[in-house]
Design an enzyme around this catalytic site. Structure first.
Site, PDB file in Angstrom:
ATOM      1  N   TRP A  31       0.861  -1.186   0.000  1.00  0.00           N
ATOM      2  CA  TRP A  31       0.000   0.000   0.000  1.00  0.00           C
ATOM      3  C   TRP A  31       0.897   1.235   0.000  1.00  0.00           C
ATOM      4  O   TRP A  31       1.880   1.278   0.720  1.00  0.00           O
ATOM      5  CB  TRP A  31      -0.897  -0.025   1.244  1.00  0.00           C
ATOM      6  N   SER A  65       0.223  -1.710   5.766  1.00  0.00           N
ATOM      7  CA  SER A  65       1.065  -1.452   6.936  1.00  0.00           C
ATOM      8  C   SER A  65       0.670  -2.276   8.148  1.00  0.00           C
ATOM      9  O   SER A  65       1.537  -2.702   8.921  1.00  0.00           O
ATOM     10  CB  SER A  65       1.054   0.035   7.272  1.00  0.00           C
ATOM     11  N   GLU A  67      -0.256  -5.265   8.240  1.00  0.00           N
ATOM     12  CA  GLU A  67       0.291  -6.606   8.060  1.00  0.00           C
ATOM     13  C   GLU A  67       1.800  -6.668   8.305  1.00  0.00           C
ATOM     14  O   GLU A  67       2.377  -7.758   8.344  1.00  0.00           O
ATOM     15  CB  GLU A  67      -0.061  -7.126   6.670  1.00  0.00           C
ATOM     16  N   CYS A  89       3.866   2.997   4.944  1.00  0.00           N
ATOM     17  CA  CYS A  89       3.501   4.409   4.849  1.00  0.00           C
ATOM     18  C   CYS A  89       1.996   4.537   5.036  1.00  0.00           C
ATOM     19  O   CYS A  89       1.215   3.897   4.318  1.00  0.00           O
ATOM     20  CB  CYS A  89       3.907   4.960   3.481  1.00  0.00           C
ATOM     21  N   VAL A  90       1.611   5.339   6.003  1.00  0.00           N
ATOM     22  CA  VAL A  90       0.202   5.624   6.231  1.00  0.00           C
ATOM     23  C   VAL A  90       0.016   7.129   6.088  1.00  0.00           C
ATOM     24  O   VAL A  90       0.699   7.911   6.753  1.00  0.00           O
ATOM     25  CB  VAL A  90      -0.261   5.157   7.630  1.00  0.00           C
ATOM     26  N   THR A  95     -10.933   9.720   7.808  1.00  0.00           N
ATOM     27  CA  THR A  95     -11.526   8.881   8.848  1.00  0.00           C
ATOM     28  C   THR A  95     -10.476   8.533   9.899  1.00  0.00           C
ATOM     29  O   THR A  95      -9.281   8.739   9.689  1.00  0.00           O
ATOM     30  CB  THR A  95     -12.062   7.566   8.235  1.00  0.00           C
ATOM     31  N   HIS A  97      -9.254   5.799  10.575  1.00  0.00           N
ATOM     32  CA  HIS A  97      -8.485   4.618  10.166  1.00  0.00           C
ATOM     33  C   HIS A  97      -6.985   4.848  10.354  1.00  0.00           C
ATOM     34  O   HIS A  97      -6.264   3.953  10.815  1.00  0.00           O
ATOM     35  CB  HIS A  97      -8.807   4.303   8.695  1.00  0.00           C
ATOM     36  N   ARG A 136      10.068  12.305   2.422  1.00  0.00           N
ATOM     37  CA  ARG A 136      10.748  11.400   3.340  1.00  0.00           C
ATOM     38  C   ARG A 136      11.160  10.076   2.684  1.00  0.00           C
ATOM     39  O   ARG A 136      11.686   9.195   3.341  1.00  0.00           O
ATOM     40  CB  ARG A 136       9.845  11.132   4.545  1.00  0.00           C
TER      41      ARG A 136
END
Length: 166
Positions: A31, A65, A67, A89-90, A95, A97, A136
Site C-alpha cells: 500500500w 502497513s 500486516e 507508509c500511512v 476517517t 483509520h 521522506r
C-alpha cells in the site's frame, strides 16, 4: 517538525557498525507503493554500502502497513535474521483509520522488540499528505529507508553479556 531539522539520508559512515556477515529481513507494505518501494530500495542500498551482502538481505511484501506486524513476526521467529526492518507508509485521510493503523503497528512492532532477541526497526512513516511522504522517501528530506538501515546496523552490534558489558 523534527524531520525538518535533519536529512534522513545523512549519516557518518565512520560511526556505523559494519554489516559484514549480517542477515537482514525487510518486510514492506505494498500500500502506497510509490513511497514504500523507494524506502525499501534506500534501505537495501544503505545496507549493501555498509557491508551486508545482497544475498543476505531478504525482501518480503505484505498488502498494507497493518500486516507488517505479522510479516516482521514471521521473520523474527524464523531465526534467520540478525535484524528486521518493517517499512510502511500511512497517509492521513478523512476517517480515524489512520489512527488505528498507526497505533496498531506501533504496538505490534514494539511488542516484537520486547519479546524477541532480534531488533525490529520501525520504518513506518506517518504523514498528513502525499507530499510529506515523498519528501521522506528520497525527496528533500532524504530517505527514511536509509535511516532504518543505519539503525539496523547499529542495533545488530548492540549485544551485552550477562554482566551487562558490551
Amino acid at each position: 517538525m523534527a524531520t525538518e531539522l535533519k536529512n534522513l539520508s545523512s549519516y557518518d559512515p565512520t560511526k556505523v557498525a559494519s554489516g559484514k556477515g549480517r542477515r537482514v529481513g525487510i518486510v514492506y507494505a505494498e500500500w502506497n507503493d510509490e513511497i514504500t518501494y523507494a524506502l525499501r530500495d534506500g534501505a537495501v542500498k544503505t545496507l549493501i554500502e555498509n557491508g551486508v551482502e545482497e544475498n543476505d538481505i531478504t525482501l518480503a511484501s505484505v498488502p498494507g502497513s497493518f500486516e507488517l506486524i505479522f510479516g516482521a513476526s514471521q521473520m523474527v521467529k524464523s531465526g534467520n535474521y540478525d535484524a528486521v526492518i518493517a517499512i510502511g507508509c500511512v497517509i492521513r485521510g478523512d476517517t480515524p483509520h489512520f489512527d488505528y493503523i498507526c497505533e496498531g503497528v506501533t504496538a505490534g512492532l514494539s511488542r516484537l522488540n520486547v519479546e524477541y532477541d532480534v531488533p525490529v526497526i520501525f520504518g513506518l512513516i506517518t504523514t498528513n499528505n502525499l507530499l510529506q511522504a515523498q519528501e521522506r522517501s528520497g525527496g528533500r528530506l532524504g530517505n527514511k529507508g536509509d535511516e532504518c538501515a543505519v539503525t539496523a546496523l547499529q542495533m545488530m552490534s548492540l549485544h551485552f553479556d550477562n554482566a551487562g558489558s558490551k
